[in-house]
Design a protein around this motif. Sequence first.
Motif, PDB file in Angstrom:
ATOM      1  N   ALA A  27      42.520  39.938  58.218  1.00 30.18           N
ATOM      2  CA  ALA A  27      42.454  41.170  57.658  1.00 30.18           C
ATOM      3  C   ALA A  27      42.768  42.308  58.700  1.00 30.18           C
ATOM      4  O   ALA A  27      42.688  42.322  59.858  1.00 30.18           O
ATOM      5  CB  ALA A  27      40.946  41.394  57.239  1.00 30.18           C
ATOM      6  N   ALA A  28      43.611  43.160  57.970  1.00 26.88           N
ATOM      7  CA  ALA A  28      44.150  44.468  58.616  1.00 26.88           C
ATOM      8  C   ALA A  28      43.035  45.302  58.930  1.00 26.88           C
ATOM      9  O   ALA A  28      42.114  45.466  58.318  1.00 26.88           O
ATOM     10  CB  ALA A  28      45.160  45.135  57.832  1.00 26.88           C
ATOM     11  N   ALA A  29      42.983  45.737  60.140  1.00 27.72           N
ATOM     12  CA  ALA A  29      42.203  46.871  60.841  1.00 27.72           C
ATOM     13  C   ALA A  29      41.908  48.110  59.844  1.00 27.72           C
ATOM     14  O   ALA A  29      43.025  48.445  59.510  1.00 27.72           O
ATOM     15  CB  ALA A  29      42.323  47.153  62.158  1.00 27.72           C
ATOM     16  N   ALA A  30      40.799  48.531  59.627  1.00 29.98           N
ATOM     17  CA  ALA A  30      40.592  49.731  58.853  1.00 29.98           C
ATOM     18  C   ALA A  30      39.478  50.483  59.359  1.00 29.98           C
ATOM     19  O   ALA A  30      38.521  49.820  59.674  1.00 29.98           O
ATOM     20  CB  ALA A  30      40.545  49.414  57.422  1.00 29.98           C
ATOM     21  N   TRP A  31      39.599  52.095  59.266  1.00 28.61           N
ATOM     22  CA  TRP A  31      38.473  52.904  59.658  1.00 28.61           C
ATOM     23  C   TRP A  31      37.600  53.101  58.091  1.00 28.61           C
ATOM     24  O   TRP A  31      38.176  53.453  57.117  1.00 28.61           O
ATOM     25  CB  TRP A  31      38.952  54.091  60.074  1.00 28.61           C
ATOM     26  N   THR A  32      36.554  52.315  58.069  1.00 24.14           N
ATOM     27  CA  THR A  32      35.708  52.407  56.690  1.00 24.14           C
ATOM     28  C   THR A  32      34.738  53.307  56.773  1.00 24.14           C
ATOM     29  O   THR A  32      33.958  53.495  57.762  1.00 24.14           O
ATOM     30  CB  THR A  32      35.156  50.830  56.471  1.00 24.14           C
ATOM     31  N   LEU A  33      34.801  54.303  55.803  1.00 23.17           N
ATOM     32  CA  LEU A  33      33.815  55.315  55.621  1.00 23.17           C
ATOM     33  C   LEU A  33      32.518  54.907  55.481  1.00 23.17           C
ATOM     34  O   LEU A  33      32.037  54.128  54.485  1.00 23.17           O
ATOM     35  CB  LEU A  33      34.119  56.386  54.470  1.00 23.17           C
ATOM     36  N   ARG A  34      31.407  55.123  56.297  1.00 21.42           N
ATOM     37  CA  ARG A  34      30.006  54.615  56.191  1.00 21.42           C
ATOM     38  C   ARG A  34      29.114  55.577  55.841  1.00 21.42           C
ATOM     39  O   ARG A  34      27.904  55.376  55.408  1.00 21.42           O
ATOM     40  CB  ARG A  34      29.599  53.955  57.528  1.00 21.42           C
ATOM     41  N   TRP A  35      29.448  56.892  56.119  1.00 25.14           N
ATOM     42  CA  TRP A  35      28.469  58.085  56.151  1.00 25.14           C
ATOM     43  C   TRP A  35      29.045  59.403  55.555  1.00 25.14           C
ATOM     44  O   TRP A  35      30.276  59.720  56.569  1.00 25.14           O
ATOM     45  CB  TRP A  35      27.703  58.262  57.261  1.00 25.14           C
ATOM     46  N   SER A  36      28.785  60.289  54.929  1.00 25.47           N
ATOM     47  CA  SER A  36      29.474  61.548  54.383  1.00 25.47           C
ATOM     48  C   SER A  36      28.498  62.451  53.900  1.00 25.47           C
ATOM     49  O   SER A  36      28.613  62.514  52.533  1.00 25.47           O
ATOM     50  CB  SER A  36      30.833  61.361  53.721  1.00 25.47           C
ATOM     51  N   PRO A  37      27.503  63.044  54.392  1.00 28.39           N
ATOM     52  CA  PRO A  37      26.568  64.050  53.597  1.00 28.39           C
ATOM     53  C   PRO A  37      27.137  65.070  53.142  1.00 28.39           C
ATOM     54  O   PRO A  37      28.086  65.631  53.983  1.00 28.39           O
ATOM     55  CB  PRO A  37      25.541  64.147  54.668  1.00 28.39           C
ATOM     56  N   ASP A  38      26.814  65.651  52.032  1.00 30.96           N
ATOM     57  CA  ASP A  38      26.974  66.779  51.430  1.00 30.96           C
ATOM     58  C   ASP A  38      26.194  67.839  51.265  1.00 30.96           C
ATOM     59  O   ASP A  38      25.075  67.461  50.777  1.00 30.96           O
ATOM     60  CB  ASP A  38      27.877  66.546  50.045  1.00 30.96           C
ATOM     61  N   PRO A  39      26.274  68.871  52.084  1.00 35.61           N
ATOM     62  CA  PRO A  39      25.084  69.948  52.068  1.00 35.61           C
ATOM     63  C   PRO A  39      24.602  70.332  50.671  1.00 35.61           C
ATOM     64  O   PRO A  39      23.564  70.931  50.467  1.00 35.61           O
ATOM     65  CB  PRO A  39      25.644  71.076  53.017  1.00 35.61           C
ATOM     66  N   ALA A  40      25.822  70.373  49.837  1.00 31.36           N
ATOM     67  CA  ALA A  40      25.516  70.801  48.395  1.00 31.36           C
ATOM     68  C   ALA A  40      24.595  69.835  47.740  1.00 31.36           C
ATOM     69  O   ALA A  40      23.947  70.140  46.683  1.00 31.36           O
ATOM     70  CB  ALA A  40      26.962  71.022  47.768  1.00 31.36           C
ATOM     71  N   ASP A  42      22.793  66.975  49.610  1.00 33.94           N
ATOM     72  CA  ASP A  42      21.919  66.395  50.490  1.00 33.94           C
ATOM     73  C   ASP A  42      21.136  67.240  51.196  1.00 33.94           C
ATOM     74  O   ASP A  42      21.868  67.955  52.227  1.00 33.94           O
ATOM     75  CB  ASP A  42      22.694  65.192  51.232  1.00 33.94           C
ATOM     76  N   THR A  43      19.812  67.161  51.236  1.00 29.80           N
ATOM     77  CA  THR A  43      19.209  68.146  52.136  1.00 29.80           C
ATOM     78  C   THR A  43      19.168  67.592  53.323  1.00 29.80           C
ATOM     79  O   THR A  43      19.533  66.538  53.912  1.00 29.80           O
ATOM     80  CB  THR A  43      17.632  68.143  51.613  1.00 29.80           C
ATOM     81  N   VAL A  44      18.768  68.188  54.314  1.00 18.71           N
ATOM     82  CA  VAL A  44      18.522  67.869  55.837  1.00 18.71           C
ATOM     83  C   VAL A  44      17.715  66.414  55.941  1.00 18.71           C
ATOM     84  O   VAL A  44      18.356  65.511  56.496  1.00 18.71           O
ATOM     85  CB  VAL A  44      17.853  68.920  56.865  1.00 18.71           C
ATOM     86  N   ALA A  45      16.835  66.453  55.201  1.00 12.49           N
ATOM     87  CA  ALA A  45      15.942  65.001  55.409  1.00 12.49           C
ATOM     88  C   ALA A  45      16.575  63.942  54.455  1.00 12.49           C
ATOM     89  O   ALA A  45      16.292  62.937  55.005  1.00 12.49           O
ATOM     90  CB  ALA A  45      14.609  65.285  54.486  1.00 12.49           C
ATOM     91  N   GLU A  46      17.652  64.234  53.861  1.00 10.57           N
ATOM     92  CA  GLU A  46      18.125  63.384  53.253  1.00 10.57           C
ATOM     93  C   GLU A  46      19.553  62.936  53.732  1.00 10.57           C
ATOM     94  O   GLU A  46      20.059  61.908  53.523  1.00 10.57           O
ATOM     95  CB  GLU A  46      18.622  63.678  51.579  1.00 10.57           C
ATOM     96  N   ALA A  47      19.962  63.793  54.634  1.00 12.37           N
ATOM     97  CA  ALA A  47      21.316  63.447  55.387  1.00 12.37           C
ATOM     98  C   ALA A  47      20.972  62.812  56.850  1.00 12.37           C
ATOM     99  O   ALA A  47      22.023  61.961  57.257  1.00 12.37           O
ATOM    100  CB  ALA A  47      22.181  64.791  55.595  1.00 12.37           C
ATOM    101  N   PHE A  48      19.741  63.128  57.342  1.00 10.81           N
ATOM    102  CA  PHE A  48      19.554  62.547  58.682  1.00 10.81           C
ATOM    103  C   PHE A  48      18.313  61.617  58.660  1.00 10.81           C
ATOM    104  O   PHE A  48      17.409  61.848  58.045  1.00 10.81           O
ATOM    105  CB  PHE A  48      19.558  63.662  59.726  1.00 10.81           C
ATOM    106  N   GLU A  49      18.613  60.949  59.842  1.00 10.74           N
ATOM    107  CA  GLU A  49      17.374  59.948  60.039  1.00 10.74           C
ATOM    108  C   GLU A  49      16.040  60.494  60.496  1.00 10.74           C
ATOM    109  O   GLU A  49      14.915  60.137  60.219  1.00 10.74           O
ATOM    110  CB  GLU A  49      17.846  58.873  60.875  1.00 10.74           C
ATOM    111  N   GLY A  50      16.051  61.518  61.184  1.00  8.74           N
ATOM    112  CA  GLY A  50      15.109  62.197  61.569  1.00  8.74           C
ATOM    113  C   GLY A  50      15.236  63.728  61.975  1.00  8.74           C
ATOM    114  O   GLY A  50      16.518  64.033  62.282  1.00  8.74           O
ATOM    115  N   ILE A  51      14.340  64.752  61.890  1.00 10.62           N
ATOM    116  CA  ILE A  51      14.501  65.978  62.377  1.00 10.62           C
ATOM    117  C   ILE A  51      13.426  66.444  63.344  1.00 10.62           C
ATOM    118  O   ILE A  51      12.142  65.938  63.280  1.00 10.62           O
ATOM    119  CB  ILE A  51      13.925  66.834  61.037  1.00 10.62           C
ATOM    120  N   GLU A  52      13.872  67.353  64.504  1.00 13.26           N
ATOM    121  CA  GLU A  52      13.110  67.672  65.507  1.00 13.26           C
ATOM    122  C   GLU A  52      13.268  69.025  65.481  1.00 13.26           C
ATOM    123  O   GLU A  52      13.947  69.878  66.074  1.00 13.26           O
ATOM    124  CB  GLU A  52      13.674  67.157  66.820  1.00 13.26           C
TER     125      GLU A  52
END
Length: 272
Positions: A27-40, A42-52
């Motif tokens: 298979a040809a190598a490719a950069w596969t998008l795995r994560w792309s949060p949208d502030p419009a 996704d809240t902070v809690a929805e975009a990131f694993e944890g908040i400090e």
Amino acid sequence: MNKRIGGVLAALAVTAATALPTAAPAAAAAWTLRWSPDPANDTVAEAFEGIEDDRAGSHPGVTHIYVSGGAYRFDMHTQDRDGDDRQRNEVKGMRTGGSSYLKILENETWRIGYQMYIPASLDATSSFTHIAQMKVPGSGAPLYTMSLPISGGTPKINVRYWDEAEQTHEVGNTNLEPIQGKWVDTTFEFKASDSGYLRWTLKDGSTTLVDKRLDNTDLWRGDDEYLRPKWGIYRSINSSGLQNTYLLVRNLQAHQLTGGASAPDLDRVTIQ
């Protein structure tokens, strides 16, 4: 050769050809998008694993990390504390929904890019000021940091790799003042391996300010469960002139390399 023998040989050749199919191409190598949060959306809690956010409770009733104007915003006030000698308002990890989040595992290759806005009030310091890190959950030292140091009297932005003995090795740097007060693009590309690599790019529009790569980096530490990035402001109070400040990040994207490319081929693979 008589016709009967010739026919037998021809049949054997056909059988051999059908019995030994050629291997399918890799298979040809490719950069596969795995994560792309949208502030419009996704809240902070929805975009990131944890908040400090002010873990010490030093600034009651104030939210320091939130969505603002299409970006994720990190506020830091001079009174904020995360221990006696430092401040920390950061997010960590990449959430993909509900209780799901991405884990960067051994021998995986990733490219994490985003835009950031560093105001004039978020200045370089004589002690540490980090605005991005890669860490192992629960461990102390990071694997790499993006920092705002003063070097030779000049405010800088740099990226450093931290080895297992917690000795730092600079990947690259440039002057900080020319990029303050504007949106700039930055990317970390790395292989999470005992013998990996780390590449950092920083662009001001179409102008590339930094494009540096450090090979033979140990970006996997023994029995690490997984790696995760961090964003925000983490700084020492042992510097003069600290101000109330903030950091903005947007257009966050994480791509994982899939397929069969080796490190020298990474610039030539496609993004999906």
